[in-house]
Design a protein around this motif. Structure first.
Motif, PDB file in Angstrom:
ATOM      1  N   ILE A   1     -94.137  -3.406 -14.834  1.00  0.00           N
ATOM      2  CA  ILE A   1     -95.153  -2.619 -15.532  1.00  0.00           C
ATOM      3  C   ILE A   1     -94.477  -1.572 -16.415  1.00  0.00           C
ATOM      4  O   ILE A   1     -93.627  -0.803 -15.959  1.00  0.00           O
ATOM      5  CB  ILE A   1     -96.104  -1.949 -14.523  1.00  0.00           C
ATOM      6  N   GLY A   2     -94.839  -1.578 -17.693  1.00  0.00           N
ATOM      7  CA  GLY A   2     -94.288  -0.606 -18.635  1.00  0.00           C
ATOM      8  C   GLY A   2     -95.312   0.461 -18.979  1.00  0.00           C
ATOM      9  O   GLY A   2     -96.474   0.393 -18.577  1.00  0.00           O
ATOM     10  N   ALA A   3     -94.872   1.443 -19.730  1.00  0.00           N
ATOM     11  CA  ALA A   3     -95.794   2.445 -20.244  1.00  0.00           C
ATOM     12  C   ALA A   3     -96.706   1.811 -21.271  1.00  0.00           C
ATOM     13  O   ALA A   3     -96.373   0.789 -21.886  1.00  0.00           O
ATOM     14  CB  ALA A   3     -95.008   3.599 -20.859  1.00  0.00           C
ATOM     15  N   ALA A   4     -97.883   2.386 -21.464  1.00  0.00           N
ATOM     16  CA  ALA A   4     -98.822   1.880 -22.470  1.00  0.00           C
ATOM     17  C   ALA A   4     -98.139   1.845 -23.833  1.00  0.00           C
ATOM     18  O   ALA A   4     -97.516   2.826 -24.254  1.00  0.00           O
ATOM     19  CB  ALA A   4    -100.065   2.752 -22.519  1.00  0.00           C
ATOM     20  N   GLY A   5     -98.222   0.697 -24.492  1.00  0.00           N
ATOM     21  CA  GLY A   5     -97.627   0.545 -25.807  1.00  0.00           C
ATOM     22  C   GLY A   5     -96.174   0.123 -25.801  1.00  0.00           C
ATOM     23  O   GLY A   5     -95.576  -0.076 -26.866  1.00  0.00           O
ATOM     24  N   SER A   6     -95.563  -0.037 -24.631  1.00  0.00           N
ATOM     25  CA  SER A   6     -94.167  -0.452 -24.524  1.00  0.00           C
ATOM     26  C   SER A   6     -94.018  -1.934 -24.842  1.00  0.00           C
ATOM     27  O   SER A   6     -95.000  -2.673 -24.964  1.00  0.00           O
ATOM     28  CB  SER A   6     -93.639  -0.180 -23.116  1.00  0.00           C
ATOM     29  N   SER A   7     -92.775  -2.387 -24.942  1.00  0.00           N
ATOM     30  CA  SER A   7     -92.505  -3.803 -25.185  1.00  0.00           C
ATOM     31  C   SER A   7     -93.079  -4.676 -24.073  1.00  0.00           C
ATOM     32  O   SER A   7     -93.654  -5.742 -24.333  1.00  0.00           O
ATOM     33  CB  SER A   7     -90.997  -4.033 -25.304  1.00  0.00           C
ATOM     34  N   MET A   8     -92.951  -4.228 -22.821  1.00  0.00           N
ATOM     35  CA  MET A   8     -93.526  -4.990 -21.712  1.00  0.00           C
ATOM     36  C   MET A   8     -95.037  -5.105 -21.855  1.00  0.00           C
ATOM     37  O   MET A   8     -95.634  -6.110 -21.486  1.00  0.00           O
ATOM     38  CB  MET A   8     -93.179  -4.317 -20.383  1.00  0.00           C
ATOM     39  N   ASP A   9     -95.630  -4.063 -22.397  1.00  0.00           N
ATOM     40  CA  ASP A   9     -97.082  -4.030 -22.568  1.00  0.00           C
ATOM     41  C   ASP A   9     -97.524  -4.920 -23.733  1.00  0.00           C
ATOM     42  O   ASP A   9     -98.436  -5.735 -23.606  1.00  0.00           O
ATOM     43  CB  ASP A   9     -97.508  -2.583 -22.822  1.00  0.00           C
ATOM     44  N   VAL A  10     -96.835  -4.771 -24.861  1.00  0.00           N
ATOM     45  CA  VAL A  10     -97.278  -5.416 -26.100  1.00  0.00           C
ATOM     46  C   VAL A  10     -96.869  -6.883 -26.157  1.00  0.00           C
ATOM     47  O   VAL A  10     -97.652  -7.740 -26.577  1.00  0.00           O
ATOM     48  CB  VAL A  10     -96.716  -4.653 -27.319  1.00  0.00           C
ATOM     49  N   HIS A  11     -95.646  -7.183 -25.706  1.00  0.00           N
ATOM     50  CA  HIS A  11     -95.125  -8.547 -25.862  1.00  0.00           C
ATOM     51  C   HIS A  11     -95.247  -9.386 -24.592  1.00  0.00           C
ATOM     52  O   HIS A  11     -95.604 -10.560 -24.653  1.00  0.00           O
ATOM     53  CB  HIS A  11     -93.665  -8.498 -26.323  1.00  0.00           C
ATOM     54  N   ALA A  12     -94.942  -8.792 -23.435  1.00  0.00           N
ATOM     55  CA  ALA A  12     -95.004  -9.561 -22.190  1.00  0.00           C
ATOM     56  C   ALA A  12     -96.338  -9.433 -21.467  1.00  0.00           C
ATOM     57  O   ALA A  12     -96.631 -10.201 -20.554  1.00  0.00           O
ATOM     58  CB  ALA A  12     -93.872  -9.115 -21.252  1.00  0.00           C
TER      59      ALA A  12
END
Length: 276
Positions: A11-22
């Motif tokens: 889990i990433g921060a909102a708007g992070s690469s984990m959020d946006v791409h994964a």
């Protein structure tokens, strides 16, 4: 007794690469829905590390919100993407983490005992089981020699043949195998880290890894293999225990795969033999 296992939530921060791409937060929300719909319902859920992606306090706050709808109690261990102190602080209310030091603990779940082991080595993708941690494991396993036990940790205590992932191995895995071999009540060592379902015999028992709730690592067994992720289906593991069958582990895929075609209806022909 039914224990579910999920792993490598990232889990990433909102708007992070984990959020946006994964889309890891969306994947975890679907995993939570999947676990809540299971019939029978899990008695508890084991979460085997890489809970967040960068180890920040904000990520753990978001993780707690995403896990809050779970109907079953859940138990966490740290992975190489986790920060030990931020994790301890965010989930102190769970009551099973020690106030300081390694995030080891033991929990009794009905007929099973779960020993949670901290393999985190800060700043490194691989893990470590030092003499202190191995001594703790040996002592805990020695307390209940007749009780079926699961050891849960992030880094698996074996190499896989996937060359790139094998550069991120658990230092001390041979010594761990020696410890486990002394305690035949260990039914399973359940791990994460590899983003794939992989099994190997370790110290006289079975060690296995859980797929990710989000992206999987590509299976590449070539001598000069690459490291890549692939959108294979997210999944969890289900570990079911009975005195008759012992511990049996299943892979449960997360997603919509259509309506099952019923071959035998449970209410009309229980136990009838059929050719598959």
């Amino acid at each position: 007794m039914l224990l579910a296992q999920i792993s490598d939530l990232h889990i990433g921060a909102a708007g992070s690469s984990m959020d946006v791409h994964a889309h890891t937060a969306e994947h975890l929300a679907r995993a939570v829905e999947h676990l809540n719909r299971l019939d029978p319902s899990p008695d508890a859920i084991l979460v085997t590390g890489d809970l967040v992606d960068a180890g920040s306090a904000a990520e753990y706050t978001r993780l707690a919100t995403l896990l809050a709808p779970l109907k079953a109690p859940y138990y966490l261990v740290a992975g190489n993407h986790d920060d030990r102190e931020n994790l301890r602080a965010a989930f102190a209310h769970h009551g099973y983490f020690p106030a300081e030091g390694y995030l080891h603990y033991v929990v009794d779940l009905g007929p099973l005992r779960v020993v949670a082991l901290d393999t985190n080595l800060p700043g490194e993708p691989g893990g470590l089981l030092c003499n202190e941690r191995l001594a703790w494991l040996d002592a805990r396993l020695g307390e209940e020699p007749l009780r079926p036990t699961i050891v849960m940790q992030h880094h698996p205590p074996f190499r896989t043949g996937m060359q790139q992932m094998d550069t991120m191995i658990l230092d001390g895995m041979e010594a761990m195998a020696d410890v486990v071999r002394k305690h035949p009540q260990v039914e399973r060592i359940v791990c994460g880290h590899l983003h794939r379902p992989i099994t190997r015999r370790v110290g006289g028992t079975l060690a296995m890894t859980c797929p990710s709730t989000a992206h999987q690592v590509e299976l590449d067994l070539r001598a000069r293999g690459r490291l890549a992720v692939i959108s294979e289906p997210p999944a969890c593991l289900l570990h079911t225990w009975s005195e008759e069958l012992g511990l049996v582990s299943h892979t449960s895929y997360i997603g919509d795969f259509g309506t099952p075609y019923v071959i035998i209806a449970e209410e009309t022909a229980p136990g009838r033999a059929v050719q598959m």
